[in-house]
Design a protein around this motif. Structure first.
Motif, PDB file in Angstrom:
ATOM      1  N   UNK A   3      10.461  33.077  89.788  1.00  9.42           N
ATOM      2  CA  UNK A   3      10.461  31.932  88.968  1.00  9.42           C
ATOM      3  C   UNK A   3       9.452  31.767  87.881  1.00  9.42           C
ATOM      4  N   UNK A   4       8.296  31.770  88.255  1.00  7.33           N
ATOM      5  CA  UNK A   4       7.270  31.612  87.351  1.00  7.33           C
ATOM      6  C   UNK A   4       7.473  32.828  86.319  1.00  7.33           C
ATOM      7  N   UNK A   5       7.386  33.936  86.821  1.00 12.55           N
ATOM      8  CA  UNK A   5       7.580  35.059  85.732  1.00 12.55           C
ATOM      9  C   UNK A   5       8.504  34.930  84.688  1.00 12.55           C
ATOM     10  N   UNK A  38      -3.001  27.427  74.849  1.00  9.96           N
ATOM     11  CA  UNK A  38      -2.972  27.603  76.124  1.00  9.96           C
ATOM     12  C   UNK A  38      -3.233  28.862  76.635  1.00  9.96           C
ATOM     13  N   UNK A  39      -3.743  28.599  78.056  1.00 11.10           N
ATOM     14  CA  UNK A  39      -3.867  30.112  78.864  1.00 11.10           C
ATOM     15  C   UNK A  39      -3.258  30.027  80.186  1.00 11.10           C
ATOM     16  N   UNK A  40      -2.609  30.897  80.528  1.00 14.80           N
ATOM     17  CA  UNK A  40      -2.102  31.134  81.838  1.00 14.80           C
ATOM     18  C   UNK A  40      -2.867  32.061  82.802  1.00 14.80           C
ATOM     19  N   UNK A  41      -2.933  31.745  84.118  1.00 19.58           N
ATOM     20  CA  UNK A  41      -3.670  32.794  84.999  1.00 19.58           C
ATOM     21  C   UNK A  41      -2.825  33.083  85.881  1.00 19.58           C
ATOM     22  N   UNK A  42      -2.436  34.220  86.237  1.00 21.11           N
ATOM     23  CA  UNK A  42      -1.567  34.906  87.311  1.00 21.11           C
ATOM     24  C   UNK A  42      -2.428  35.227  88.486  1.00 21.11           C
ATOM     25  N   UNK A  43      -2.305  34.703  89.696  1.00 19.43           N
ATOM     26  CA  UNK A  43      -3.049  35.079  90.732  1.00 19.43           C
ATOM     27  C   UNK A  43      -2.624  35.866  91.923  1.00 19.43           C
ATOM     28  N   UNK A  44      -3.294  36.379  92.587  1.00 17.05           N
ATOM     29  CA  UNK A  44      -2.919  37.073  93.875  1.00 17.05           C
ATOM     30  C   UNK A  44      -4.037  36.966  95.148  1.00 17.05           C
ATOM     31  N   UNK A  45      -3.438  36.617  96.385  1.00 19.51           N
ATOM     32  CA  UNK A  45      -4.660  36.669  97.520  1.00 19.51           C
ATOM     33  C   UNK A  45      -4.080  37.903  98.175  1.00 19.51           C
ATOM     34  N   UNK A  46      -5.036  39.067  98.287  1.00 20.55           N
ATOM     35  CA  UNK A  46      -4.431  40.122  99.016  1.00 20.55           C
ATOM     36  C   UNK A  46      -5.413  40.093 100.453  1.00 20.55           C
ATOM     37  N   UNK A  95       0.252  33.737  96.212  1.00 21.37           N
ATOM     38  CA  UNK A  95       0.374  33.815  95.095  1.00 21.37           C
ATOM     39  C   UNK A  95      -0.211  32.455  94.391  1.00 21.37           C
ATOM     40  N   UNK A  96      -0.690  32.699  93.179  1.00 20.63           N
ATOM     41  CA  UNK A  96      -0.873  31.415  92.397  1.00 20.63           C
ATOM     42  C   UNK A  96      -0.975  31.444  91.059  1.00 20.63           C
ATOM     43  N   UNK A  97      -0.822  30.432  90.426  1.00 21.43           N
ATOM     44  CA  UNK A  97      -0.293  30.347  88.728  1.00 21.43           C
ATOM     45  C   UNK A  97      -0.993  29.030  88.348  1.00 21.43           C
ATOM     46  N   UNK A  98      -2.071  29.442  87.293  1.00 21.92           N
ATOM     47  CA  UNK A  98      -2.628  28.102  86.798  1.00 21.92           C
ATOM     48  C   UNK A  98      -2.707  28.183  85.308  1.00 21.92           C
ATOM     49  N   UNK A  99      -2.344  27.168  84.611  1.00 27.21           N
ATOM     50  CA  UNK A  99      -2.138  26.912  83.333  1.00 27.21           C
ATOM     51  C   UNK A  99      -2.961  25.803  82.598  1.00 27.21           C
ATOM     52  N   UNK A 100      -3.685  26.327  81.691  1.00 29.28           N
ATOM     53  CA  UNK A 100      -4.706  25.365  80.923  1.00 29.28           C
ATOM     54  C   UNK A 100      -4.233  24.970  79.746  1.00 29.28           C
ATOM     55  N   UNK A 101      -4.056  23.613  79.364  1.00 23.76           N
ATOM     56  CA  UNK A 101      -3.652  22.985  78.221  1.00 23.76           C
ATOM     57  C   UNK A 101      -4.306  21.851  77.626  1.00 23.76           C
ATOM     58  N   UNK A 102      -4.469  21.532  76.253  1.00 19.33           N
ATOM     59  CA  UNK A 102      -4.808  20.376  75.785  1.00 19.33           C
ATOM     60  C   UNK A 102      -3.552  19.172  75.781  1.00 19.33           C
ATOM     61  N   UNK A 103      -2.524  19.874  75.580  1.00 21.90           N
ATOM     62  CA  UNK A 103      -1.242  18.707  75.501  1.00 21.90           C
ATOM     63  C   UNK A 103      -0.793  18.334  76.851  1.00 21.90           C
ATOM     64  N   UNK A 104      -0.069  17.429  76.990  1.00 19.25           N
ATOM     65  CA  UNK A 104       0.855  17.256  78.444  1.00 19.25           C
ATOM     66  C   UNK A 104       1.851  18.098  78.302  1.00 19.25           C
ATOM     67  N   UNK A 110       7.308  20.738  83.221  1.00 20.82           N
ATOM     68  CA  UNK A 110       7.454  19.583  84.046  1.00 20.82           C
ATOM     69  C   UNK A 110       8.628  20.058  85.262  1.00 20.82           C
ATOM     70  N   UNK A 111       9.664  20.542  84.603  1.00 19.14           N
ATOM     71  CA  UNK A 111      10.955  20.817  85.461  1.00 19.14           C
ATOM     72  C   UNK A 111      10.711  21.937  86.320  1.00 19.14           C
ATOM     73  N   UNK A 112       9.710  23.106  85.680  1.00 20.17           N
ATOM     74  CA  UNK A 112       9.193  24.012  86.597  1.00 20.17           C
ATOM     75  C   UNK A 112       8.169  23.652  87.630  1.00 20.17           C
ATOM     76  N   UNK A 113       7.449  22.761  87.296  1.00 20.57           N
ATOM     77  CA  UNK A 113       6.515  22.260  88.431  1.00 20.57           C
ATOM     78  C   UNK A 113       7.341  21.788  89.425  1.00 20.57           C
ATOM     79  N   UNK A 114       8.070  20.898  89.204  1.00 22.68           N
ATOM     80  CA  UNK A 114       9.176  20.379  90.361  1.00 22.68           C
ATOM     81  C   UNK A 114       9.750  21.186  91.199  1.00 22.68           C
ATOM     82  N   UNK A 115      10.233  22.274  90.298  1.00 22.75           N
ATOM     83  CA  UNK A 115      11.034  23.304  90.913  1.00 22.75           C
ATOM     84  C   UNK A 115       9.953  24.106  92.046  1.00 22.75           C
ATOM     85  N   UNK A 116       8.842  24.647  91.474  1.00 24.53           N
ATOM     86  CA  UNK A 116       7.904  25.385  92.382  1.00 24.53           C
ATOM     87  C   UNK A 116       7.353  24.329  93.274  1.00 24.53           C
ATOM     88  N   UNK A 117       7.251  23.052  93.230  1.00 26.95           N
ATOM     89  CA  UNK A 117       6.740  22.351  94.330  1.00 26.95           C
ATOM     90  C   UNK A 117       7.683  22.114  95.516  1.00 26.95           C
TER      91      UNK A 117
END
Length: 176
Positions: A3-5, A38-46, A95-104, A110-117
């Motif tokens: 979904x995130x990808x 903006x910057x995105x990080x995709x993360x995996x815990x092995x 898995x993890x996924x972090x977004x850094x942004x100066x804008x809201x 917001x829709x993606x975050x609600x779906x992922x929650x």
């Protein structure tokens, strides 16, 4: 993670992609995907265990907001001099996924975050590791009444034996 990808595909083609972004914990791997401001990080815990708390350290930037997209939460960075530390949970083999942004975040984020929650509410450990093969069922399909005339755009092919050894198709493709 799919979904995130799908939602974040424009980030995942960044020419400035950085694999093996440094993380705090052994067995946790990340890729950094910058795109504009903006910057995105995709993360995996092995690892075979959960990891909670400090996960990554970044250069501090005034006005930057951080979002745990996998869990659908805004993160509160901890200042460490001219750096910030981000804390979030990673499930075992998760898995993890972090977004850094100066804008809201806009409505799509917001829709993606609600779906992922909602999707990440149950831990991955609650699901089976092995794929489950679904049993096929034969479904009766009612016969349709043959048409009394050839539908528009169709060509009637008379009954007979045909040798379809090879065929040449000529397609008209518009040039762009």
């Amino acid at each position: 993670m799919a979904v995130l990808e799908r939602a974040l595909a424009p980030f995942l083609v960044s020419q400035d992609w950085e694999p093996f972004f440094p993380m705090y914990n052994y067995g946790v791997f990340a890729s950094r995907w910058p795109s504009g401001d903006k910057t995105l990080w995709t993360i995996v815990n092995r690892n075979e265990y959960n990891i909670n708390g400090y996960q990554m350290e970044l250069n501090a930037q005034e006005g930057m907001h951080y979002f745990d997209l996998y869990h659908g939460n805004e993160l509160t960075p901890v200042k460490n001099g001219n750096r910030v530390i981000l804390s979030f949970d990673l499930e075992l083999k998760g898995f993890g996924c972090v977004l850094a942004s100066k804008t809201t975040p806009d409505s799509s984020v917001l829709s993606l975050m609600a779906r992922m929650k909602a999707l990440s509410a149950l831990p991955l450990a609650n699901f089976k590791d092995e794929p489950e093969v679904l049993k096929q069922q034969i479904v009766q399909i009612d016969k349709i009444k043959p048409s009394s005339q050839v539908p528009a755009g169709m060509v009637k092919i008379p009954a007979g034996n045909f040798n379809l050894k090879y065929m040449v198709l000529k397609l008209k493709v518009p040039m762009v």
